[in-house]
Enzyme design. Structure first.
Site, PDB file in Angstrom:
ATOM      1  N   ASP A 153      -0.345 -10.263   7.258  1.00 44.29           N
ATOM      2  CA  ASP A 153       1.050 -10.013   7.636  1.00 44.29           C
ATOM      3  C   ASP A 153       1.965 -10.618   6.552  1.00 44.29           C
ATOM      4  O   ASP A 153       1.895 -11.820   6.282  1.00 44.29           O
ATOM      5  CB  ASP A 153       1.324 -10.673   8.996  1.00 44.29           C
TER       6      ASP A 153
ATOM      7  N   LYS B  63      15.694  -1.520   4.193  1.00 46.17           N
ATOM      8  CA  LYS B  63      15.725  -0.192   4.825  1.00 46.17           C
ATOM      9  C   LYS B  63      16.961  -0.147   5.726  1.00 46.17           C
ATOM     10  O   LYS B  63      17.186  -1.062   6.539  1.00 46.17           O
ATOM     11  CB  LYS B  63      14.447   0.030   5.651  1.00 46.17           C
TER      12      LYS B  63
ATOM     13  N   GLY C  39       2.313   1.772  -5.279  1.00 47.86           N
ATOM     14  CA  GLY C  39       3.286   2.226  -6.277  1.00 47.86           C
ATOM     15  C   GLY C  39       4.004   1.075  -6.979  1.00 47.86           C
ATOM     16  O   GLY C  39       4.258   1.117  -8.181  1.00 47.86           O
TER      17      GLY C  39
ATOM     18  N   CYS D 190       0.816  -1.227   0.000  1.00 50.43           N
ATOM     19  CA  CYS D 190       0.000   0.000   0.000  1.00 50.43           C
ATOM     20  C   CYS D 190       0.848   1.275   0.000  1.00 50.43           C
ATOM     21  O   CYS D 190       1.914   1.283   0.609  1.00 50.43           O
ATOM     22  CB  CYS D 190      -0.900   0.007   1.239  1.00 50.43           C
ATOM     23  N   PRO D 191       0.435   2.308  -0.705  1.00 51.15           N
ATOM     24  CA  PRO D 191      -0.832   2.419  -1.446  1.00 51.15           C
ATOM     25  C   PRO D 191      -0.824   1.778  -2.835  1.00 51.15           C
ATOM     26  O   PRO D 191      -1.861   1.727  -3.486  1.00 51.15           O
ATOM     27  CB  PRO D 191      -1.020   3.935  -1.566  1.00 51.15           C
TER      28      PRO D 191
ATOM     29  N   ASP E  45      -0.978  -6.241   2.498  1.00 50.35           N
ATOM     30  CA  ASP E  45      -0.776  -5.078   3.377  1.00 50.35           C
ATOM     31  C   ASP E  45      -2.083  -4.840   4.119  1.00 50.35           C
ATOM     32  O   ASP E  45      -3.154  -5.097   3.578  1.00 50.35           O
ATOM     33  CB  ASP E  45      -0.423  -3.834   2.525  1.00 50.35           C
TER      34      ASP E  45
END
Ligand SMILES: C[S@@+](CC[C@H](N)C(=O)[O-])C[C@H]1O[C@@H](n2cnc3c(N)ncnc32)[C@H](O)[C@@H]1O
Length: 355
Positions: free
Chosen positions: A259, A305, A223, A220-221, A239
């Site tokens: 999940d 990340k 992309g 989400c959203p 999601d």
């Protein structure tokens, strides 16, 4: 002076420095990095002059995570007269091999971009002068070295060359993409860039074709799902957030509010697994490697990340985890690529497949 000059995103200079130090030493090449915070480049000075060219040849660009471009840097010119910049640059190129292209560039920073006009302006007379001196082929030739002039001030430039088998073919090492007006988030550009960087163009028809099935974890959203749908794929979007309505209306998206770490796909023929969940890199790496090793998908594209500090070490740690999972599953051969893409920020994108 002789070293390797590498371009990067502003703020990632230490990560490039750590990476080049580590990877050059594996080639038995030693030196030290000069970094300036937020300068957008790193100079790795080699203790032995001839090693600059060896690195430009052998330090595999495709395997460097944080560098956008590299070249063997042979000269630093400072205090160039404003009335004649071509002359000093020409003299610096005296010993260079015949090059097939000239790139006059600058760092991808606010200060750097202010030099873009100067770089454009100087390119034409410099190109002509280099051709006259037989330092540049009459027509661009992509089999010959690329001559780089990298301005950091109006009177200061690093000069050297890179080899076409081991550099980025893009100006400044940047793939510029246009944001599609109907995409639900700017993140869409990350997956678009990843496909273009990691998947050879001639294989797009096969590996990114319409009709393939995909799973998008942390969708989400939408992309990333947008990129898959745009290519005609069917996507299970996992999601708990809300998905873009226009994407849902395509009929190509199944929304799964679950999940991502526990998700089991409803079908067996998943080709792509993509994942942009904000989670610890080690956790994501383990999950992705499990999917690929167990044959639950053919290829995976995912973001790791990164923490604020020790980003290079963090990526290396995640890649080691992938290797361990592959060993546990007795996977003999796999392809793993990781890159800090132009559209990435505090993250790197990784591509993994068997092969
Ligand atoms: C950076 S956003 C994804 C953006 C998306 N790739 C795009 O292009 O629009 C991260 C998403 O991961 C989701 N997420 C985080 N942890 C998750 C989990 N364990 N399972 C599923 N989704 C998760 C969040 O709800 C969030 O929507």
């Amino acid at each position: 002076m002789a070293g390797l000059l590498l371009y990067c995103r502003s703020g990632f200079e230490n990560d490039v420095a750590n990476e080049v130090q580590d990877k050059a030493s594996r080639l038995d090449i030693f030196g030290y990095s000069q970094t300036h915070t937020n300068s957008g480049f790193v100079l790795f000075n080699c203790y032995q002059e001839e090693h600059a060219e060896v690195l430009a040849n052998k330090l595999a660009f495709a395997n460097l995570v944080f560098a956008r471009q590299l070249f063997a840097c042979k000269h630093l010119i400072e205090g160039m007269p404003v009335t004649d910049r071509v002359g000093p640059i020409l003299s610096a190129c005296e010993e260079f091999p015949l090059c097939g292209e000239l790139r006059v560039e600058y760092a991808d920073t606010t200060d750097g971009r202010e030099l873009s006009k100067l770089c454009r302006k100087i390119s034409v007379p410099l190109r002509q002068a280099l051709r006259k001196k037989n330092k540049l082929t009459n027509k661009d030739n992509n089999k010959k070295p690329v001559l780089h002039v990298f301005f950091t001030k109006t009177d200061k430039a690093y000069i050297g060359y890179s080899f076409p088998h081991n550099n980025s073919s893009l100006p400044l090492g940047i793939l510029r993409l246009k944001f599609p007006h109907d995409a639900p988030s700017r993140s869409t550009l990350k997956l678009d860039e990843a496909f273009q960087v990691f998947i050879p163009k001639q294989e797009h028809d096969e590996r990114l074709q319409g009709g393939l099935h995909a799973v998008d974890l942390g969708a989400c959203p939408g992309g990333w799902t947008y990129q898959l749908v745009k290519r005609g794929m069917f996507v299970q979007a996992v999601d708990n957030g809300s998905m873009d309505e226009a994407l849902m209306e395509t009929g190509q998206v199944t929304y799964c509010p679950e999940d991502g770490f526990k998700f089991q796909p409803k079908r067996k023929n998943i080709y792509w697994l993509v994942c942009d969940m904000i989670e610890q890199p080690q956790r994501v790496a383990k999950l992705m490697a499990g999917w690929v090793a167990e044959g639950r998908c053919k290829e995976a594209m995912f973001n790791l990340k990164l923490p604020m500090k020790k980003r290079y070490e963090s990526v290396q740690g995640a890649l080691v985890i992938i290797d361990e999972v592959m060993k546990v599953h007795q996977v003999k051969s796999y392809l793993l690529q990781a890159k800090h893409l132009y559209h990435n920020r505090e993250e790197v994108t990784v591509h993994l497949r068997l092969g």
